[in-house]
Design a protein around this motif. Structure first.
Motif, PDB file in Angstrom:
ATOM      1  N   ASN A 186       0.833  -1.217   0.000  1.00 29.83           N
ATOM      2  CA  ASN A 186       0.000   0.000   0.000  1.00 29.83           C
ATOM      3  C   ASN A 186       0.858   1.254   0.000  1.00 29.83           C
ATOM      4  O   ASN A 186       0.587   2.204  -0.744  1.00 29.83           O
ATOM      5  N   ASP A 187       1.881   1.276   0.842  1.00 31.13           N
ATOM      6  CA  ASP A 187       2.764   2.438   0.901  1.00 31.13           C
ATOM      7  C   ASP A 187       3.488   2.650  -0.430  1.00 31.13           C
ATOM      8  O   ASP A 187       3.630   3.774  -0.901  1.00 31.13           O
ATOM      9  N   THR A 188       3.940   1.553  -1.038  1.00 31.73           N
ATOM     10  CA  THR A 188       4.632   1.628  -2.326  1.00 31.73           C
ATOM     11  C   THR A 188       3.688   2.141  -3.409  1.00 31.73           C
ATOM     12  O   THR A 188       4.064   2.990  -4.228  1.00 31.73           O
ATOM     13  N   ALA A 189       2.469   1.643  -3.420  1.00 32.08           N
ATOM     14  CA  ALA A 189       1.480   2.092  -4.408  1.00 32.08           C
ATOM     15  C   ALA A 189       1.207   3.585  -4.254  1.00 32.08           C
ATOM     16  O   ALA A 189       1.089   4.312  -5.254  1.00 32.08           O
ATOM     17  N   GLU A 190       1.140   4.057  -3.020  1.00 27.62           N
ATOM     18  CA  GLU A 190       0.905   5.485  -2.780  1.00 27.62           C
ATOM     19  C   GLU A 190       2.074   6.324  -3.301  1.00 27.62           C
ATOM     20  O   GLU A 190       1.880   7.364  -3.933  1.00 27.62           O
ATOM     21  N   VAL A 191       3.289   5.864  -3.059  1.00 24.82           N
ATOM     22  CA  VAL A 191       4.468   6.582  -3.547  1.00 24.82           C
ATOM     23  C   VAL A 191       4.459   6.637  -5.074  1.00 24.82           C
ATOM     24  O   VAL A 191       4.719   7.684  -5.675  1.00 24.82           O
ATOM     25  N   ILE A 192       4.150   5.516  -5.703  1.00 23.99           N
ATOM     26  CA  ILE A 192       4.112   5.471  -7.169  1.00 23.99           C
ATOM     27  C   ILE A 192       3.008   6.385  -7.698  1.00 23.99           C
ATOM     28  O   ILE A 192       3.208   7.119  -8.670  1.00 23.99           O
ATOM     29  N   SER A 233      -1.099   3.276 -16.955  1.00 27.42           N
ATOM     30  CA  SER A 233      -1.381   2.119 -17.820  1.00 27.42           C
ATOM     31  C   SER A 233      -0.142   1.714 -18.609  1.00 27.42           C
ATOM     32  O   SER A 233       0.082   0.523 -18.834  1.00 27.42           O
ATOM     33  N   GLU A 234       0.664   2.684 -19.014  1.00 27.56           N
ATOM     34  CA  GLU A 234       1.866   2.373 -19.789  1.00 27.56           C
ATOM     35  C   GLU A 234       3.008   1.858 -18.920  1.00 27.56           C
ATOM     36  O   GLU A 234       3.733   0.947 -19.314  1.00 27.56           O
ATOM     37  N   VAL A 235       3.184   2.436 -17.764  1.00 32.05           N
ATOM     38  CA  VAL A 235       4.336   2.143 -16.914  1.00 32.05           C
ATOM     39  C   VAL A 235       4.135   0.899 -16.049  1.00 32.05           C
ATOM     40  O   VAL A 235       5.058   0.098 -15.880  1.00 32.05           O
ATOM     41  N   MET A 236       2.966   0.728 -15.515  1.00 26.39           N
ATOM     42  CA  MET A 236       2.746  -0.318 -14.513  1.00 26.39           C
ATOM     43  C   MET A 236       2.899  -1.720 -15.078  1.00 26.39           C
ATOM     44  O   MET A 236       3.206  -2.650 -14.343  1.00 26.39           O
ATOM     45  N   GLU A 237       2.719  -1.876 -16.363  1.00 25.70           N
ATOM     46  CA  GLU A 237       2.879  -3.187 -16.977  1.00 25.70           C
ATOM     47  C   GLU A 237       4.309  -3.718 -16.775  1.00 25.70           C
ATOM     48  O   GLU A 237       4.525  -4.895 -16.565  1.00 25.70           O
ATOM     49  N   PHE A 238       5.277  -2.823 -16.835  1.00 29.06           N
ATOM     50  CA  PHE A 238       6.683  -3.221 -16.764  1.00 29.06           C
ATOM     51  C   PHE A 238       7.267  -3.134 -15.349  1.00 29.06           C
ATOM     52  O   PHE A 238       8.348  -3.672 -15.114  1.00 29.06           O
ATOM     53  N   MET A 239       6.593  -2.451 -14.456  1.00 29.68           N
ATOM     54  CA  MET A 239       7.163  -2.158 -13.142  1.00 29.68           C
ATOM     55  C   MET A 239       7.581  -3.383 -12.329  1.00 29.68           C
ATOM     56  O   MET A 239       8.713  -3.409 -11.844  1.00 29.68           O
ATOM     57  N   PRO A 240       6.723  -4.370 -12.132  1.00 31.64           N
ATOM     58  CA  PRO A 240       7.141  -5.481 -11.260  1.00 31.64           C
ATOM     59  C   PRO A 240       8.444  -6.133 -11.716  1.00 31.64           C
ATOM     60  O   PRO A 240       9.367  -6.323 -10.917  1.00 31.64           O
ATOM     61  N   GLN A 241       8.534  -6.425 -12.989  1.00 32.27           N
ATOM     62  CA  GLN A 241       9.736  -7.065 -13.521  1.00 32.27           C
ATOM     63  C   GLN A 241      10.939  -6.127 -13.427  1.00 32.27           C
ATOM     64  O   GLN A 241      12.039  -6.545 -13.056  1.00 32.27           O
ATOM     65  N   HIS A 258      14.260  -6.882 -11.209  1.00 29.73           N
ATOM     66  CA  HIS A 258      15.541  -6.921 -11.903  1.00 29.73           C
ATOM     67  C   HIS A 258      16.501  -5.867 -11.343  1.00 29.73           C
ATOM     68  O   HIS A 258      17.675  -6.146 -11.098  1.00 29.73           O
ATOM     69  N   GLY A 259      15.988  -4.666 -11.143  1.00 27.04           N
ATOM     70  CA  GLY A 259      16.823  -3.580 -10.618  1.00 27.04           C
ATOM     71  C   GLY A 259      17.359  -3.892  -9.232  1.00 27.04           C
ATOM     72  O   GLY A 259      18.544  -3.666  -8.946  1.00 27.04           O
ATOM     73  N   ILE A 260      16.507  -4.422  -8.377  1.00 30.33           N
ATOM     74  CA  ILE A 260      16.946  -4.776  -7.026  1.00 30.33           C
ATOM     75  C   ILE A 260      17.945  -5.920  -7.084  1.00 30.33           C
ATOM     76  O   ILE A 260      18.965  -5.901  -6.390  1.00 30.33           O
ATOM     77  N   SER A 261      17.681  -6.900  -7.913  1.00 31.94           N
ATOM     78  CA  SER A 261      18.603  -8.032  -8.051  1.00 31.94           C
ATOM     79  C   SER A 261      19.979  -7.565  -8.516  1.00 31.94           C
ATOM     80  O   SER A 261      21.007  -7.962  -7.952  1.00 31.94           O
ATOM     81  N   GLN A 262      20.010  -6.717  -9.541  1.00 32.55           N
ATOM     82  CA  GLN A 262      21.281  -6.214 -10.061  1.00 32.55           C
ATOM     83  C   GLN A 262      22.006  -5.344  -9.028  1.00 32.55           C
ATOM     84  O   GLN A 262      23.215  -5.481  -8.834  1.00 32.55           O
ATOM     85  N   ALA A 263      21.268  -4.472  -8.375  1.00 33.05           N
ATOM     86  CA  ALA A 263      21.872  -3.597  -7.363  1.00 33.05           C
ATOM     87  C   ALA A 263      22.399  -4.418  -6.188  1.00 33.05           C
ATOM     88  O   ALA A 263      23.502  -4.160  -5.692  1.00 33.05           O
ATOM     89  N   ASN A 264      21.621  -5.405  -5.743  1.00 32.19           N
ATOM     90  CA  ASN A 264      22.074  -6.256  -4.639  1.00 32.19           C
ATOM     91  C   ASN A 264      23.345  -7.006  -5.015  1.00 32.19           C
ATOM     92  O   ASN A 264      24.262  -7.133  -4.205  1.00 32.19           O
ATOM     93  N   MET A 265      23.397  -7.525  -6.243  1.00 28.87           N
ATOM     94  CA  MET A 265      24.581  -8.252  -6.687  1.00 28.87           C
ATOM     95  C   MET A 265      25.805  -7.316  -6.673  1.00 28.87           C
ATOM     96  O   MET A 265      26.874  -7.699  -6.211  1.00 28.87           O
ATOM     97  N   GLU A 266      25.637  -6.109  -7.139  1.00 29.16           N
ATOM     98  CA  GLU A 266      26.736  -5.145  -7.155  1.00 29.16           C
ATOM     99  C   GLU A 266      27.177  -4.787  -5.736  1.00 29.16           C
ATOM    100  O   GLU A 266      28.365  -4.710  -5.440  1.00 29.16           O
ATOM    101  N   HIS A 267      26.212  -4.556  -4.848  1.00 27.10           N
ATOM    102  CA  HIS A 267      26.549  -4.238  -3.451  1.00 27.10           C
ATOM    103  C   HIS A 267      27.263  -5.401  -2.780  1.00 27.10           C
ATOM    104  O   HIS A 267      28.227  -5.202  -2.036  1.00 27.10           O
TER     105      HIS A 267
END
Length: 132
Positions: free
Chosen positions: A8-14, A80-88, A92-101
């Motif tokens: 819910n908090d994430t949805a509000e921020v978005i 409608s345009e952005v949310m389709e791609f957001m979860p993936q 992916h972004g968190i996975s890549q950032a975590n790997m780098e960290h």
């Protein structure tokens, strides 16, 4: 953990961010088509908290209903345009950032371990007079 609360908090921020982006897009459009209205909206935005999208829109309703409708349309389109791609993309972004960290952390740990063991070895060499 509270996944529903976090969602819910994430949805509000978005939602707030999409409102902000919609206003930016409209400001860009107005700068070309109606500079006077662009200046007014820029001033309104500067004096009202756009970070709380729904409150911003409610306040703007009393000033310019046409702009409110435009913001609502643009933000709905963005959603409608952005949310389709957001979860993936987020996963992916968190996975890549975590790997780098983790890589950086491992490098630091191995660097400090090698420095520690090198200084321990040199201390042992200096303290043992029979090493010659």
């Amino acid at each position: 953990m509270y996944p529903k609360k976090i969602a819910n908090d994430t949805a509000e921020v978005i939602q707030n961010y999409l409102t902000y982006q919609a206003v930016r897009i409209i400001l860009d459009q107005l700068s070309e088509t109606n500079p006077k209205q662009a200046i007014w909206l820029r001033q309104y935005t500067a004096s009202h908290n756009i970070q709380k999208g729904e409150s911003f829109i409610e306040g703007l309703m009393g000033e310019d209903k046409e702009l409110v409708m435009r913001i609502l349309k643009v933000r709905e389109y963005l959603a409608s345009e952005v949310m389709e791609f957001m979860p993936q993309m987020v996963r992916h972004g968190i996975s890549q950032a975590n790997m780098e960290h983790r890589r950086q952390l491992l490098e630091r740990l191995t660097r400090s371990s090698s420095v520690s063991s090198t200084s321990s070895e040199s201390e042992n060499d200096d303290s043992n007079p029979n090493c010659d």
